[in-house]
Design a protein around this motif. Structure first.
Motif, PDB file in Angstrom:
ATOM      1  N   MET A 170       0.852  -1.187   0.000  1.00 42.02           N
ATOM      2  CA  MET A 170       0.000   0.000   0.000  1.00 42.02           C
ATOM      3  C   MET A 170       0.894   1.246   0.000  1.00 42.02           C
ATOM      4  SD  MET A 170      -2.995   0.849   2.685  1.00 42.02           S
ATOM      5  CE  MET A 170      -3.008   2.474   3.352  1.00 42.02           C
ATOM      6  N   PRO A 171       0.744   2.095  -0.993  1.00 38.63           N
ATOM      7  CA  PRO A 171       1.606   3.288  -1.061  1.00 38.63           C
ATOM      8  C   PRO A 171       1.198   4.330  -0.021  1.00 38.63           C
ATOM      9  CG  PRO A 171       0.031   3.290  -2.842  1.00 38.63           C
ATOM     10  CD  PRO A 171      -0.142   1.983  -2.131  1.00 38.63           C
ATOM     11  N   TYR A 172       2.166   5.123   0.365  1.00 32.64           N
ATOM     12  CA  TYR A 172       1.882   6.201   1.308  1.00 32.64           C
ATOM     13  C   TYR A 172       1.122   7.327   0.627  1.00 32.64           C
ATOM     14  CZ  TYR A 172       5.030   4.078   4.647  1.00 32.64           C
ATOM     15  OH  TYR A 172       5.628   3.215   5.534  1.00 32.64           O
ATOM     16  N   ASP A 173       0.262   7.956   1.387  1.00 34.23           N
ATOM     17  CA  ASP A 173      -0.520   9.078   0.863  1.00 34.23           C
ATOM     18  C   ASP A 173       0.118  10.369   1.361  1.00 34.23           C
ATOM     19  OD1 ASP A 173      -2.382  10.792  -0.112  1.00 34.23           O
ATOM     20  OD2 ASP A 173      -4.014  10.156   1.203  1.00 34.23           O
ATOM     21  N   TYR A 174       0.800  11.054   0.468  1.00 32.99           N
ATOM     22  CA  TYR A 174       1.470  12.297   0.827  1.00 32.99           C
ATOM     23  C   TYR A 174       0.648  13.524   0.443  1.00 32.99           C
ATOM     24  CZ  TYR A 174       5.644   9.564   1.751  1.00 32.99           C
ATOM     25  OH  TYR A 174       6.533   8.669   2.272  1.00 32.99           O
ATOM     26  N   SER A 175      -0.642  13.354   0.264  1.00 33.06           N
ATOM     27  CA  SER A 175      -1.469  14.491  -0.143  1.00 33.06           C
ATOM     28  C   SER A 175      -1.530  15.533   0.983  1.00 33.06           C
ATOM     29  CB  SER A 175      -2.881  14.024  -0.495  1.00 33.06           C
ATOM     30  OG  SER A 175      -3.513  13.525   0.659  1.00 33.06           O
ATOM     31  N   HIS A 176      -1.832  16.751   0.609  1.00 36.57           N
ATOM     32  CA  HIS A 176      -1.895  17.842   1.587  1.00 36.57           C
ATOM     33  C   HIS A 176      -2.944  17.545   2.662  1.00 36.57           C
ATOM     34  CE1 HIS A 176      -1.712  21.819   3.317  1.00 36.57           C
ATOM     35  NE2 HIS A 176      -3.021  21.915   3.208  1.00 36.57           N
ATOM     36  N   LYS A 177      -4.084  16.988   2.245  1.00 33.66           N
ATOM     37  CA  LYS A 177      -5.147  16.679   3.214  1.00 33.66           C
ATOM     38  C   LYS A 177      -4.659  15.665   4.246  1.00 33.66           C
ATOM     39  CE  LYS A 177      -9.793  14.850   3.581  1.00 33.66           C
ATOM     40  NZ  LYS A 177     -10.815  14.021   2.971  1.00 33.66           N
ATOM     41  N   GLN A 178      -4.001  14.604   3.789  1.00 30.01           N
ATOM     42  CA  GLN A 178      -3.522  13.572   4.706  1.00 30.01           C
ATOM     43  C   GLN A 178      -2.480  14.136   5.668  1.00 30.01           C
ATOM     44  OE1 GLN A 178      -4.658  10.518   5.068  1.00 30.01           O
ATOM     45  NE2 GLN A 178      -3.170   9.920   6.611  1.00 30.01           N
ATOM     46  N   ILE A 179      -1.555  14.914   5.139  1.00 33.35           N
ATOM     47  CA  ILE A 179      -0.488  15.469   5.980  1.00 33.35           C
ATOM     48  C   ILE A 179      -1.048  16.489   6.966  1.00 33.35           C
ATOM     49  CG2 ILE A 179       1.589  16.901   5.922  1.00 33.35           C
ATOM     50  CD1 ILE A 179       2.331  15.443   3.338  1.00 33.35           C
ATOM     51  N   SER A 180      -1.998  17.299   6.536  1.00 36.42           N
ATOM     52  CA  SER A 180      -2.546  18.318   7.430  1.00 36.42           C
ATOM     53  C   SER A 180      -3.407  17.712   8.531  1.00 36.42           C
ATOM     54  CB  SER A 180      -3.351  19.350   6.639  1.00 36.42           C
ATOM     55  OG  SER A 180      -4.474  18.731   6.047  1.00 36.42           O
ATOM     56  N   GLN A 181      -3.987  16.541   8.295  1.00 37.06           N
ATOM     57  CA  GLN A 181      -4.846  15.912   9.313  1.00 37.06           C
ATOM     58  C   GLN A 181      -4.065  15.021  10.280  1.00 37.06           C
ATOM     59  OE1 GLN A 181      -7.877  13.839   7.163  1.00 37.06           O
ATOM     60  NE2 GLN A 181      -9.070  15.691   6.765  1.00 37.06           N
ATOM     61  N   TYR A 182      -2.828  14.722   9.968  1.00 39.61           N
ATOM     62  CA  TYR A 182      -2.036  13.843  10.811  1.00 39.61           C
ATOM     63  C   TYR A 182      -1.701  14.552  12.121  1.00 39.61           C
ATOM     64  CZ  TYR A 182       1.315  10.132  11.731  1.00 39.61           C
ATOM     65  OH  TYR A 182       1.977   9.069  12.273  1.00 39.61           O
ATOM     66  N   ASP A 183      -1.745  13.831  13.209  1.00 42.30           N
ATOM     67  CA  ASP A 183      -1.507  14.437  14.520  1.00 42.30           C
ATOM     68  C   ASP A 183      -0.013  14.412  14.831  1.00 42.30           C
ATOM     69  OD1 ASP A 183      -1.766  15.499  16.993  1.00 42.30           O
ATOM     70  OD2 ASP A 183      -3.062  13.943  17.801  1.00 42.30           O
ATOM     71  N   TRP A 184       0.730  15.346  14.279  1.00 40.23           N
ATOM     72  CA  TRP A 184       2.179  15.394  14.445  1.00 40.23           C
ATOM     73  C   TRP A 184       2.618  15.570  15.894  1.00 40.23           C
ATOM     74  CZ3 TRP A 184       4.687  13.579  10.504  1.00 40.23           C
ATOM     75  CH2 TRP A 184       4.138  13.697   9.229  1.00 40.23           C
ATOM     76  N   PRO A 185       2.028  16.490  16.673  1.00 41.85           N
ATOM     77  CA  PRO A 185       2.487  16.628  18.068  1.00 41.85           C
ATOM     78  C   PRO A 185       2.301  15.362  18.899  1.00 41.85           C
ATOM     79  CG  PRO A 185       1.233  18.551  17.426  1.00 41.85           C
ATOM     80  CD  PRO A 185       1.078  17.542  16.329  1.00 41.85           C
ATOM     81  N   ALA A 186       1.196  14.663  18.666  1.00 36.73           N
ATOM     82  CA  ALA A 186       0.962  13.427  19.421  1.00 36.73           C
ATOM     83  C   ALA A 186       1.989  12.369  19.053  1.00 36.73           C
ATOM     84  CB  ALA A 186      -0.444  12.901  19.158  1.00 36.73           C
ATOM     85  N   MET A 187       2.314  12.259  17.779  1.00 34.11           N
ATOM     86  CA  MET A 187       3.317  11.277  17.367  1.00 34.11           C
ATOM     87  C   MET A 187       4.697  11.657  17.896  1.00 34.11           C
ATOM     88  SD  MET A 187       1.820   8.821  16.011  1.00 34.11           S
ATOM     89  CE  MET A 187       3.267   7.940  15.502  1.00 34.11           C
ATOM     90  N   ALA A 188       4.997  12.952  17.900  1.00 30.81           N
ATOM     91  CA  ALA A 188       6.284  13.389  18.448  1.00 30.81           C
ATOM     92  C   ALA A 188       6.377  13.025  19.925  1.00 30.81           C
ATOM     93  CB  ALA A 188       6.455  14.888  18.245  1.00 30.81           C
ATOM     94  N   THR A 189       5.296  13.242  20.659  1.00 29.69           N
ATOM     95  CA  THR A 189       5.272  12.895  22.081  1.00 29.69           C
ATOM     96  C   THR A 189       5.417  11.386  22.270  1.00 29.69           C
ATOM     97  OG1 THR A 189       3.860  14.785  22.546  1.00 29.69           O
ATOM     98  CG2 THR A 189       3.909  13.041  24.198  1.00 29.69           C
TER      99      THR A 189
END
Length: 57
Positions: free
Chosen positions: A1-20
């Motif tokens: 399954m390829p990664y989805d690098y679309s703007h919508k996918q990236i903007s909805q990803y919870d980056w601070p939670a993953m960083a924590t």
């Protein structure tokens, strides 16, 4: 399954939670490594003490 690098996918990803999450995982791994290093140092000290006793006997 390829990664989805679309703007919508990236903007909805919870980056601070993953960083924590990863910060906590790495801190835990560091604490665990420190624990095992101390155990190894204690075992080495005990072994050298026993070896000294054998030499003296």
């Amino acid at each position: 399954m390829p990664y989805d690098y679309s703007h919508k996918q990236i903007s909805q990803y919870d980056w601070p939670a993953m960083a924590t999450t990863y910060r906590l995982k790495f801190e835990h791994a560091q604490q665990e490594a420190t624990h095992w290093m101390r155990r190894a140092q204690a075992a080495e000290a005990q072994l050298s003490m026993y070896q000294q006793r054998e030499r003296q006997a």
